[in-house]
Write an enzyme that holds these catalytic residues in place. Structure first.
Site, mmCIF file in Angstrom:
data_model
loop_
_atom_site.group_PDB
_atom_site.id
_atom_site.type_symbol
_atom_site.label_atom_id
_atom_site.label_comp_id
_atom_site.label_asym_id
_atom_site.label_seq_id
_atom_site.Cartn_x
_atom_site.Cartn_y
_atom_site.Cartn_z
ATOM 1 N N LYS A 182 33.121 44.830 13.163
ATOM 2 C CA LYS A 182 33.187 43.657 14.324
ATOM 3 C C LYS A 182 31.997 42.571 14.463
ATOM 4 O O LYS A 182 32.183 41.583 14.319
ATOM 5 C CB LYS A 182 33.335 44.350 15.656
ATOM 6 C CG LYS A 182 34.424 45.154 15.956
ATOM 7 C CD LYS A 182 34.197 45.968 17.406
ATOM 8 C CE LYS A 182 33.273 47.110 17.306
ATOM 9 N NZ LYS A 182 33.724 48.258 16.643
ATOM 10 N N THR A 183 30.741 43.201 14.117
ATOM 11 C CA THR A 183 29.555 42.344 14.079
ATOM 12 C C THR A 183 29.726 41.226 12.981
ATOM 13 O O THR A 183 29.566 40.197 13.124
ATOM 14 C CB THR A 183 28.322 43.070 14.005
ATOM 15 O OG1 THR A 183 28.349 44.040 15.120
ATOM 16 C CG2 THR A 183 27.409 42.127 13.632
ATOM 17 N N GLU B 108 32.133 40.410 20.484
ATOM 18 C CA GLU B 108 32.695 41.578 20.142
ATOM 19 C C GLU B 108 33.502 42.248 21.212
ATOM 20 O O GLU B 108 33.002 42.231 22.279
ATOM 21 C CB GLU B 108 31.666 42.617 19.344
ATOM 22 C CG GLU B 108 31.108 42.200 18.037
ATOM 23 C CD GLU B 108 29.808 43.014 17.684
ATOM 24 O OE1 GLU B 108 30.296 44.239 17.779
ATOM 25 O OE2 GLU B 108 28.921 42.552 17.242
#
Length: 459
Positions: free
Chosen positions: A122-123, A166
């Protein structure tokens, strides 16, 4: 349910304002002219930064911090029901909402809210999308779970209608969101202290996908088992990406440079092809990049700008982050704490120049260590030498009776070169005594194992 309207400036108090996500939300509201305050246990660089921006921060969470003029209190998952501030707010009849609800309400105030979800990546993917948007001069507002050089931290406040965040599945927090564009990178077992099983997790991602409006976009990994089931009731356009033959966005002619960074040809749904070169290593980042390209296409960003964005993106903080060298030993730090992430990172390291690969791994939570006991052994075996630190408890207590020593003993029986040490000092001593010039050391985990690398480098 509470609804946030940017045109109506209310007074908001954040409990746990020093957290990386909460601080970002507080800053966004303060920038929009809201009256913002918050509390935390102790001063930190984050709270000091908030105070410098004019946000009132209380240290120690006390009932008197909750003043009668507050309109809303936002709290984190770490806040218990007997917290004096939370109790005081409820007694005064002040509306109280969790962090995820506030993030969702902020998203509703933007025309194009983009949410990046998945068990892993996600990051990094949020950061990829961010650098492309920045290169395209879209002036986005960004909140990301790591530190990103391109925005000088974990937050960027823009003035456009584009918002990127996110979207974490833990405790179903992402079901409070209101995205117009969503990415689902992968769906695997994790957070088993909350979810019952993989079907429970898939059900949550299905609900998340169905949040999208008719004029939105779902970008989903075609390599997810039966991914079409997750997307079957989605009202908006769906595009897929990945290695699967039926994926809409695919990568051909993939190669890696001397630092393990991918170069490949993107095949779009219409058959159009374009060459892409990344500045981050690993096969998993080729997949992440495909999803970012799909979003960029939806927003009408041209290929030259997309490539410039990828060229600028050298990774987020603690994602295969080059920390430096000590005695000609390269030190890299990585946030990987799930077996799939560990495999991806150590596979990427295979293409990175080194003689011998050492990994100093700190398991994250007792429940995760137990749930993936065998999988951790398999993933870590990709390193030449494994060094295990004690489990990072995070929010848990060891009611399971599991330890890193148990993991080390099991790995040793399989012939893996593994060493367990109960302190960082012992780990550092072992590294100094055993690592040789041109070896590669990766400190790995979602806890504080990065302190090992910092100590070695004198930081």
């Amino acid at each position: 349910m509470f609804k946030l309207d940017y045109s109506q400036k209310i007074k908001v108090h954040f409990m746990g304002i020093g957290g990386i996500s909460m601080s970002g939300l507080a800053e966004i509201l303060a920038d929009r002219g809201f009256s913002v305050s918050g509390s935390d246990r102790a001063p930190s660089p984050i709270t000091t930064g908030l105070e410098e921006k004019g946000i009132k921060v209380y240290y120690g969470q006390k009932a008197e911090n909750i003043t009668d003029d507050l309109d809303l209190v936002v709290y984190t998952a770490a806040i218990s029901n007997d917290n004096p501030e939370l109790m005081a707010a409820k007694e005064k009849g002040i509306e109280c909402i969790p962090r995820a609800d506030m993030l969702g309400q902020i998203m509703k105030n933007y025309e194009i809210p983009i949410a990046v979800s998945g068990t892993h990546g996600k990051t990094t993917t949020t950061s990829m999308v961010t650098t492309i948007l920045m290169e395209a001069e879209k002036d986005p507002t960004i909140t990301v779970g790591g530190m990103l050089d391109a925005i000088g931290g974990n937050l960027r406040i823009g003035q456009s209608e584009v918002f990127v965040t996110e979207a974490c599945e833990y405790t179903n927090s992402f079901l409070s969101f209101f995205p117009k564009v969503s990415i689902i990178l992968n769906v695997e077992e994790d957070h088993m202290d909350f979810f019952k099983d993989i079907n429970d997790i898939r059900n949550s991602f299905t609900k998340f996908a169905n949040l999208l409006p008719e004029d939105g976009l779902l970008v989903i990994n075609a390599d997810i088992d039966n991914y079409k089931e997750i997307a079957k009731d989605v009202r908006c356009k769906v595009v897929s990406f990945g290695k699967s033959e039926d994926a809409d966005y695919k990568a051909e002619n993939v190669s890696y440079n001397e630092l393990g960074c991918g170069k490949f040809t993107v095949v779009r749904p219409n058959g159009e092809k374009v060459s892409v070169e990344l500045s981050v290593p690993g096969e998993h980042n080729v997949s992440n990049a495909l999803s970012a390209i799909a979003v960029a296409d939806f927003l009408g960003i041209d290929d030259e700008t997309i490539n410039k964005g990828f060229k600028r993106f050298h990774g987020a903080d603690r994602r295969f982050q080059l920390k430096g060298k000590v005695g000609d030993v390269t030190v890299i730090d990585d946030y990987a704490h799930h077996p799939t992430e560990i495999k991806a990172t150590l596979s990427a390291a295979k293409n990175y120049p080194h003689k011998k690969l050492y990994v100093a791994f700190q398991p994250h939570t007792y429940t995760r260590t137990k749930a993936f006991f065998e999988e951790f052994q398999d993933a870590l075996s990709l390193a030449d030498t494994v060094i295990l630190a004690d489990i990072y408890a995070a929010r848990e207590k060891n009611t399971i009776g599991i330890s890193s020593k148990d993991l080390a003993d099991a790995m040793e029986k399989k012939g893996i070169d593994v060493h367990y040490f109960p302190s960082f000092g012992e780990i550092i001593d072992f590294i100094l005594q055993n690592c040789e010039p041109n070896d590669l050391l990766i400190t790995m985990g979602a806890g504080d194992i990065d302190k090992v690398g910092d100590s070695l480098l004198g930081k």
